[in-house]
Design an enzyme around this catalytic site. Sequence first.
Site, PDB file in Angstrom:
ATOM      1  N   LYS A 169      -0.449   8.215 -17.008  1.00 65.64           N
ATOM      2  CA  LYS A 169      -0.853   6.765 -16.834  1.00 65.64           C
ATOM      3  C   LYS A 169      -1.235   6.530 -15.282  1.00 65.64           C
ATOM      4  CE  LYS A 169       0.553   2.958 -15.285  1.00 65.64           C
ATOM      5  NZ  LYS A 169      -0.578   2.264 -14.742  1.00 65.64           N
ATOM      6  N   GLY A 200      -4.000   1.942 -17.462  1.00 66.29           N
ATOM      7  CA  GLY A 200      -3.764   0.591 -18.151  1.00 66.29           C
ATOM      8  C   GLY A 200      -2.686   0.025 -17.204  1.00 66.29           C
ATOM      9  N   GLY A 202       0.796  -1.268 -15.798  1.00 66.52           N
ATOM     10  CA  GLY A 202       2.552  -0.762 -15.669  1.00 66.52           C
ATOM     11  C   GLY A 202       3.155  -1.268 -16.886  1.00 66.52           C
ATOM     12  N   VAL A 205       0.940  -0.266 -20.815  1.00 64.57           N
ATOM     13  CA  VAL A 205       0.910   1.134 -21.148  1.00 64.57           C
ATOM     14  C   VAL A 205       2.168   1.841 -20.451  1.00 64.57           C
ATOM     15  CG1 VAL A 205      -0.206   3.322 -20.675  1.00 64.57           C
ATOM     16  CG2 VAL A 205      -1.553   1.195 -21.185  1.00 64.57           C
ATOM     17  N   GLY A 206       2.626   1.612 -19.157  1.00 68.64           N
ATOM     18  CA  GLY A 206       3.588   2.063 -18.372  1.00 68.64           C
ATOM     19  C   GLY A 206       4.884   1.920 -19.287  1.00 68.64           C
ATOM     20  N   CYS A 278       4.967   7.005   1.422  1.00 67.44           N
ATOM     21  CA  CYS A 278       6.306   6.909   1.093  1.00 67.44           C
ATOM     22  C   CYS A 278       7.081   7.421   2.156  1.00 67.44           C
ATOM     23  CB  CYS A 278       6.648   7.694  -0.012  1.00 67.44           C
ATOM     24  SG  CYS A 278       6.072   9.207  -0.305  1.00 67.44           S
TER      25      CYS A 278
HETATM   26  P1  NAD Z   1       4.225   0.579  -8.035  1.00 72.78           P
HETATM   27  O1  NAD Z   1       5.642   1.022  -8.249  1.00 72.78           O
HETATM   28  O2  NAD Z   1       3.737  -0.751  -8.082  1.00 72.78           O
HETATM   29  O3  NAD Z   1       3.148   1.282  -9.293  1.00 72.78           O
HETATM   30  C1  NAD Z   1       3.337   2.738  -9.468  1.00 72.78           C
HETATM   31  C2  NAD Z   1       2.769   3.021 -10.912  1.00 72.78           C
HETATM   32  O4  NAD Z   1       3.990   2.485 -11.849  1.00 72.78           O
HETATM   33  C3  NAD Z   1       1.545   2.244 -11.230  1.00 72.78           C
HETATM   34  O5  NAD Z   1       0.762   3.170 -12.181  1.00 72.78           O
HETATM   35  C4  NAD Z   1       1.946   1.300 -12.066  1.00 72.78           C
HETATM   36  O6  NAD Z   1       0.928   0.532 -12.986  1.00 72.78           O
HETATM   37  C5  NAD Z   1       3.116   1.499 -12.819  1.00 72.78           C
HETATM   38  N1  NAD Z   1       4.020   0.562 -13.230  1.00 72.78           N
HETATM   39  C6  NAD Z   1       4.273  -0.545 -12.767  1.00 72.78           C
HETATM   40  N2  NAD Z   1       5.020  -1.266 -13.611  1.00 72.78           N
HETATM   41  C7  NAD Z   1       5.560  -0.235 -14.409  1.00 72.78           C
HETATM   42  C8  NAD Z   1       6.400  -0.455 -15.362  1.00 72.78           C
HETATM   43  N3  NAD Z   1       7.385  -1.454 -15.689  1.00 72.78           N
HETATM   44  N4  NAD Z   1       6.599   0.581 -15.927  1.00 72.78           N
HETATM   45  C9  NAD Z   1       6.020   1.625 -15.856  1.00 72.78           C
HETATM   46  N5  NAD Z   1       5.259   1.798 -15.104  1.00 72.78           N
HETATM   47  C10 NAD Z   1       4.788   0.948 -14.179  1.00 72.78           C
HETATM   48  O7  NAD Z   1       3.766   1.527  -6.914  1.00 72.78           O
HETATM   49  P2  NAD Z   1       2.390   1.631  -5.829  1.00 72.78           P
HETATM   50  O8  NAD Z   1       2.074   0.211  -5.396  1.00 72.78           O
HETATM   51  O9  NAD Z   1       1.298   1.886  -6.960  1.00 72.78           O
HETATM   52  O10 NAD Z   1       2.792   2.594  -4.846  1.00 72.78           O
HETATM   53  C11 NAD Z   1       3.150   2.358  -3.951  1.00 72.78           C
HETATM   54  C12 NAD Z   1       4.883   2.733  -3.786  1.00 72.78           C
HETATM   55  O11 NAD Z   1       4.846   4.227  -4.167  1.00 72.78           O
HETATM   56  C13 NAD Z   1       5.434   2.708  -2.566  1.00 72.78           C
HETATM   57  O12 NAD Z   1       6.875   2.203  -2.885  1.00 72.78           O
HETATM   58  C14 NAD Z   1       5.841   4.166  -2.180  1.00 72.78           C
HETATM   59  O13 NAD Z   1       6.952   4.482  -1.198  1.00 72.78           O
HETATM   60  C15 NAD Z   1       5.884   4.868  -3.428  1.00 72.78           C
HETATM   61  N6  NAD Z   1       5.379   6.133  -3.220  1.00 72.78           N
HETATM   62  C16 NAD Z   1       6.513   7.225  -3.326  1.00 72.78           C
HETATM   63  C17 NAD Z   1       6.028   8.468  -3.334  1.00 72.78           C
HETATM   64  C18 NAD Z   1       7.463   9.535  -3.149  1.00 72.78           C
HETATM   65  O14 NAD Z   1       6.864  10.800  -3.455  1.00 72.78           O
HETATM   66  N7  NAD Z   1       8.354   9.384  -3.000  1.00 72.78           N
HETATM   67  C19 NAD Z   1       4.764   8.790  -2.996  1.00 72.78           C
HETATM   68  C20 NAD Z   1       3.847   7.761  -2.874  1.00 72.78           C
HETATM   69  C21 NAD Z   1       4.339   6.480  -3.314  1.00 72.78           C
END
Ligand code: NAD
Length: 471
Positions: A169, A200, A202, A205-206, A278
Amino acid sequence: MRNIEQIFINGEFITPHGTERFDLYNPATAQITGQVRLADHVDAERAIAAAKAAFPAWSQTSKQERIAALKRMHAAVAARHDDLLEAVIEEYGAPASRSAWMARYPADVIAQVIEALEAFPFTTQAGAATVDMIPLGVAGLITPWNSDAGFICGKLAAALAAGCTAVIKPSEMSALQTLIVTQALSEAGLPPGVFNIVTGRGDTVGETIARHPDVAKISFTGSTNTGKAILRNAAETFKRVTLELGGKSPTLILADADLSQAVPLAIAAGFMNSGQACVAGTRILVPLARKAECEAALAQAVAAVKSGDPRDRSTEIGPMVSEKQWQRVQRYIRLGIDEGARLLVGGEGRPEGTQDGWFVRPTLFTDVSNQMAIAREEIFGPVLSIMTFRDEAEAIALANDTEYGLSALVLGRDVEHARRVAQHITAGRVLVNTLTHEPKAPFGGFKHSGVGREMGDWGIRAFMEPKSILG
Ligand code: NAD
């Protein structure tokens, strides 16, 4: 206008059951560039069923068969380098300083997994027992927008190397990168259902993937809040989870540091990926005795950073990915001022010479206390905070006084000494006088930065469980 209408299930591009359309933007112009039709929970369930059906055969493939498949994936993704370069610039405004790496990394990370798989011991001996590493089953792979293509390729390659099948996803904001990667992977000739890609939301689909009883493993990269939700949802069915979450990483400039070398590294660490990384080193800890000197050198360096058009070769900071993210950065800059931090460079608003895009001013605060929100919370933009320490014990205490524990940077002239300081910092990765990535080393976080590790041998192991056979 580009319309992305299909998802990939069981070896075929198909029209999703979901009908919602999600706008795609170019953050450098704030203009809509197209729409993606989103998958829904029905599509997610179909994808999981396809991955489940493909698992028995894939889990029995030999190491050589998996290596051959990964090599085909590598070649197919590498061939799309130029398209990926264009996509990361258009889709999230990757600046010139970052976009070349972003376009190369998806293929590179597959090659790194191939190397790890070649050396991977599937069977070992523990005393009288033979220990076999067993693939977990269907893996749900969930990616963020800030390196969508790279995370799809890295997580998928590791899952397949282990013998798992996958439902991916991707971020709904990265549909263009996802389309290019999906087209490439579809040409690699893997058996139907071994990987499925369903773009899709989060919360539909998530969530379906995180709760589904036929999904054995979740590998997620994204925010700490979403990570918590996934952990809760996964608990009901005892899914194994790898969570790569947020950070508030410290950069320690030690008393003996040569600022001409330390400052460029500190700034590059802080502004990596336009501050939307991150691992970004957003808390810069400097010796109190050298405060004025560090402030002057850091301020001069930040003032020289160009924020603007991602297509301009000299641009180091591109636009924020979305208007929401732009507003978030503005809010934290205001909050820093209200909390009593002193603005050295930057501030609210857009940088000079930029117009409609979601551009921000590279910002540097000093006189920041580690209790302020700008020191504790992940801003995910180019906003750095200088804090002072009286001695190294205080520097280490400040570095560790955070909910996060993903990365840290230690800068000092005496490398052995700097390495000793590094040993006291609670972070999954501590860099000493370098920003070099080591793909063979485990990557992941302590505390709220996540659970588990990716990359190298650890990355493959994360999709498996040991089984001991005795007698
Ligand atoms: P996000 O958590 O908003 O979304 C990440 C993914 O999760 C997306 O595909 C989203 O659709 C999905 N998602 C959202 N709600 C969900 C749910 N309830 N269940 C399952 N999936 C769900 O994050 P973002 O804004 O896309 O990315 C930025 C964040 O990612 C920052 O906090 C950053 O620090 C972190 N990040 C961490 C790393 C690492 O390796 N530690 C690397 C890159 C980014």
